[in-house]
Structure formats: C-alpha cells, structure tokens
Design a protein around this motif. Structure first.
Motif, PDB file in Angstrom:
ATOM      1  N   VAL A 153       0.836  -1.197   0.000  1.00 18.86           N
ATOM      2  CA  VAL A 153       0.000   0.000   0.000  1.00 18.86           C
ATOM      3  C   VAL A 153       0.870   1.247   0.000  1.00 18.86           C
ATOM      4  O   VAL A 153       1.873   1.325   0.710  1.00 18.86           O
ATOM      5  N   VAL A 155       1.312   4.921   1.140  1.00 20.89           N
ATOM      6  CA  VAL A 155       0.808   5.656   2.301  1.00 20.89           C
ATOM      7  C   VAL A 155       1.231   7.113   2.228  1.00 20.89           C
ATOM      8  O   VAL A 155       2.412   7.426   2.046  1.00 20.89           O
ATOM      9  N   LEU A 165      -5.698   2.820   4.331  1.00 21.41           N
ATOM     10  CA  LEU A 165      -5.083   1.913   5.297  1.00 21.41           C
ATOM     11  C   LEU A 165      -6.073   0.872   5.785  1.00 21.41           C
ATOM     12  O   LEU A 165      -5.730  -0.304   5.948  1.00 21.41           O
ATOM     13  N   ALA A 168      -6.391  -1.697   3.096  1.00 17.15           N
ATOM     14  CA  ALA A 168      -5.185  -2.504   2.967  1.00 17.15           C
ATOM     15  C   ALA A 168      -5.048  -3.502   4.114  1.00 17.15           C
ATOM     16  O   ALA A 168      -4.685  -4.671   3.895  1.00 17.15           O
ATOM     17  N   LEU A 180       1.805  -7.004   5.128  1.00 18.99           N
ATOM     18  CA  LEU A 180       1.368  -5.710   4.618  1.00 18.99           C
ATOM     19  C   LEU A 180       2.592  -4.803   4.529  1.00 18.99           C
ATOM     20  O   LEU A 180       3.209  -4.474   5.542  1.00 18.99           O
ATOM     21  N   ARG A 181       2.937  -4.430   3.308  1.00 14.40           N
ATOM     22  CA  ARG A 181       4.089  -3.556   3.084  1.00 14.40           C
ATOM     23  C   ARG A 181       3.602  -2.130   2.908  1.00 14.40           C
ATOM     24  O   ARG A 181       2.824  -1.833   2.002  1.00 14.40           O
ATOM     25  N   LEU A 182       4.059  -1.234   3.782  1.00 14.95           N
ATOM     26  CA  LEU A 182       3.660   0.174   3.754  1.00 14.95           C
ATOM     27  C   LEU A 182       4.752   0.974   3.064  1.00 14.95           C
ATOM     28  O   LEU A 182       5.854   1.133   3.596  1.00 14.95           O
ATOM     29  N   HIS A 184       6.061   4.523   1.591  1.00 13.25           N
ATOM     30  CA  HIS A 184       5.851   5.971   1.684  1.00 13.25           C
ATOM     31  C   HIS A 184       7.045   6.695   1.079  1.00 13.25           C
ATOM     32  O   HIS A 184       8.194   6.456   1.453  1.00 13.25           O
ATOM     33  N   LEU A 212       5.090   6.677   9.802  1.00 15.33           N
ATOM     34  CA  LEU A 212       4.354   5.491   9.384  1.00 15.33           C
ATOM     35  C   LEU A 212       3.914   4.672  10.594  1.00 15.33           C
ATOM     36  O   LEU A 212       2.793   4.159  10.642  1.00 15.33           O
ATOM     37  N   THR A 216      -0.114   3.857  11.762  1.00 15.34           N
ATOM     38  CA  THR A 216      -0.629   2.483  11.716  1.00 15.34           C
ATOM     39  C   THR A 216      -0.734   1.816  13.080  1.00 15.34           C
ATOM     40  O   THR A 216      -1.202   0.676  13.168  1.00 15.34           O
ATOM     41  N   VAL A 228       3.453  -6.317   9.559  1.00 15.92           N
ATOM     42  CA  VAL A 228       3.576  -5.032   8.882  1.00 15.92           C
ATOM     43  C   VAL A 228       5.045  -4.713   8.640  1.00 15.92           C
ATOM     44  O   VAL A 228       5.876  -4.810   9.546  1.00 15.92           O
ATOM     45  N   ARG A 230       7.382  -1.608   7.219  1.00 13.89           N
ATOM     46  CA  ARG A 230       7.393  -0.190   6.835  1.00 13.89           C
ATOM     47  C   ARG A 230       8.552   0.067   5.874  1.00 13.89           C
ATOM     48  O   ARG A 230       9.678  -0.320   6.139  1.00 13.89           O
TER      49      ARG A 230
END
Length: 286
Positions: A153, A155, A165, A168, A180-182, A184, A212, A216, A228, A230
């Motif tokens: 996702v 972000v 979010l 996702a 879940l890969r964030l 940014h 981040l 979250t 998760v 980041r």
C-alpha cells in the motif's frame, strides 16, 4: 442495504482481461462473504439492435457458467445496462463494495497498458476499484496464492488516507500469511513539514518511518495477525509500488474523492501505479 450486503461488481466484455477480472472478483466475493454482480454494459450505439441484447445475454450466461464452476454457492446476479461503460460502472459504484475491471477491454489500442474505461472508472468511482492486470505467468491458483502473499500500500504522510489503510489492512488480514508492506515516499521538504530534521537524510528517513508507525499503530492492534513492514523510500513511491506489484497479491493506492470534478482524478503516484502495475491494483477513494 447494509455494507455487508453491497456486492462486488465484476465488469465483463468478453475480452481475456475481463475474464481475469471476473475470476479475481469471484475470489474476492467468496473471501469477503459478499454477493457478486456481473455487469456487461451494452454500447449506446446498439440501442435499436436486438442482436446486441442477445450477445449480452450470451456473454452473461458464459460468465455465470464460469462462476458456477469456480464457486457454485456464490450468490450471483447479472445486469446489462445500456450506457457508456465507465458511466454505468461509476453510477453502480454508489451501491457496491468494490468494482473490479480488467486493465483493457475489447476496444482501443493493444499498445495501451490500461484502457480508457478502466482508468475513468478508477478515477471517479464512489467505492474502491480493482484494476486487474495480467502481467503474470499462468500458474495454478494455489501456486499463485503461495507465491504472491503480500499486500502493498502507498501511504501518504498525513491522516488523509485512513480509508486506504483500512482497506489494505483488511485485504491483508483476509489472506492467510500475507504481509502488509507500507510504502511511503519522502523528501527533505516533506520531512521538514512533518517536523523532522531536513539536513540529514538518514534522520529524515527515520522521521518518515516514525510517521508510518504512528499512522498504523491503532490498526496494528486491531489486526494483530498482520505482519507489517514499513518501507519509507526517498523520492516518489511510484517506482517502488510498480516494482512491488509484480510480486504482490494486491497493490493499494488512494484517490482523493471530489478531485475528479476539477479534473484532478488520480495523483501522479496513483496513476503511474495503476498504469504500469504488473498485478491487481486497488484504487480507494479517501
């Protein structure tokens, strides 16, 4: 009608891309316990042609047969409105949980990576739109699920992407073993605006990572089973998102609702991701 009753809409036109989109929509509807609505939009130019109606009925019958083989218990209905494809799908999106479209349809140029109807729907729909790209090899569904478990996702560095979010995290939670890969994208300027140091790139990256984590934190508590990761990246996030889409179950980007009336539609990062992705991309209005 409650949110639990809102269907997943699959748009079909007989192209290989639309059949891939239908297969994806079937899996999504089963995964979320939602009904499926299969839509084939009859072109305006065929208003007086009975042949067009017959072709639509035959196409929808093929779709229903395909669904019955994959998910015989899935509640399914069909619709064949007479309209322009993107206009019909945008209107129907008001009463849908998700609209699923292929990256290209029967019309247009084969050299295009995404068709105009798919792009217009993703830019203006009232609910999330998943554009299914077919950039992968033809492994079986089981092999695919094992090989592509992650949800990725993009972000934003503010609180405007709450819906993104939420979508996702739910997508990752519904896929066993998915991370879940964030992602940014940050710059020295954006780090300054968020209160971080601006002269040390390492410190700026740390500030982006902390932002981040703060965005979250509550959702990580709500979804404790979701791992998760980041990933703050310097500069635009679009290249990272496009690259990640090749090995992700789903890539998620946001779209500011209301901007379409001003001709804004998708942001540069979202449009690049939707256009060049190698796997399914969800565009979520915020």
């Amino acid at each position: 009608m409650t949110a639990r009753d809102l269907p997943v809409i699959a748009a079909v036109d007989g192209s290989a891309h639309s059949w891939d989109a239908l297969d994806w929509a079937v899996e999504e509807a089963v995964r979320r316990g939602l009904p499926l609505l299969v839509v084939h939009v009859r072109p305006q130019a065929r208003r007086a042609e009975q042949e067009g109606l017959r072709e639509s009925e035959e196409l929808l019958a093929q779709a229903v047969l395909r669904i019955s083989r994959a998910a015989p218990e899935l509640p399914t209905s069909t619709l064949a409105p007479l309209d322009y494809p993107s206009a019909a799908l945008i209107s129907l999106s008001r009463d849908a949980s998700t609209v699923v479209v292929g990256s290209r349809g029967l019309g247009g140029f084969r050299s295009l990576m995404i068709g105009s109807n798919s792009l217009a729907t993703a830019s203006m729909a009232r609910c999330p739109v998943v554009v299914v790209h077919t950039g992968r090899t033809d492994e079986s569904e089981v092999e695919r699920a094992d090989a592509f478990p992650d949800v990725v996702v993009g972000v934003a560095a503010d609180d405007s992407g709450g819906e993104v979010l939420d979508f996702a995290f739910e997508a990752a939670a519904s896929r066993p073993g998915a991370r879940l890969r964030l992602v940014h994208g940050w710059t020295m300027f954006s780090s300054m605006l968020s209160g971080g140091p601006v002269f040390d790139s390492g410190a700026a990256a740390d500030a982006a990572d902390r932002a981040l984590a703060e965005l979250t934190a509550g959702r990580c508590e709500t979804y404790p089973g979701v791992e998760v990761v980041r990933e703050p990246v310097r500069g635009s996030a679009s290249r990272t998102l496009v690259t990640a889409s090749a090995t992700a179950a789903l890539t998620v980007v946001g779209r500011r609702r209301g901007g379409e009336s001003l001709g804004l539609g998708l942001s540069p990062v979202a449009q690049t991701t939707v256009t060049h992705a190698l796997g399914p991309v969800a565009v979520v209005p915020t």
